[in-house]
Design a protein around this motif. Sequence first.
Motif: not given
Length: 204
Positions: A81-104
Amino acid sequence: MTELNNFINRFQFTLPTTRQPVFKAGKSAAVLLPIINKPHPTLLLTQRSPFLRSHAGEVAFPGGASDPEDGSPINTALREAYEEVAIPPEKVKVLGQLAPLQSYGGYEVTPIVGLLPNNIRYQANPSEVASIFEVPLFDALSLQRHKFVDIKRSGRYSRIFFYWYNGRLVWGLTASIIHQLALQLDWAFHNYSPYSAVITVWYF
């Protein structure tokens, strides 16, 4: 309780009590679902560069393949997210994660849900991202707004989800992630009791 606080509580109410291993064998990736803390919360999305070799021009969440030094899907999502759109990691409050999905493409993609303050200046990396835009969070999470088609691929049927907003088409894995989150919250709506939950409020 605000709509955003209600969202956070319902989302965290449905998180599994046990965590999955940090990374499984094979190709791993992670994406960040950036929720912007506004009076009317929004979900940040990107449109990929038309010059990329894969998924060119498609709508996506910031994210990508894991690096060995990442150590966790959260670190992967924050780094990308930082590399693509410059979101500073320290500004993100992680709420949790979803179950992984398989990509094609054969990746196991872990969606990370994060809350961002409403004062970040985003900047698209032109080699990866053509544009950045936002959609209203609760519009995106409305199951009535989600459409799908079933297709047969390599002898197996799979369901492809779609979501439109202001002329933007979200489909494929990105739409599946949004649909998964919407289903999780819909389940929480029918099973959630505010008297047994801790109200979470994030301040920036």
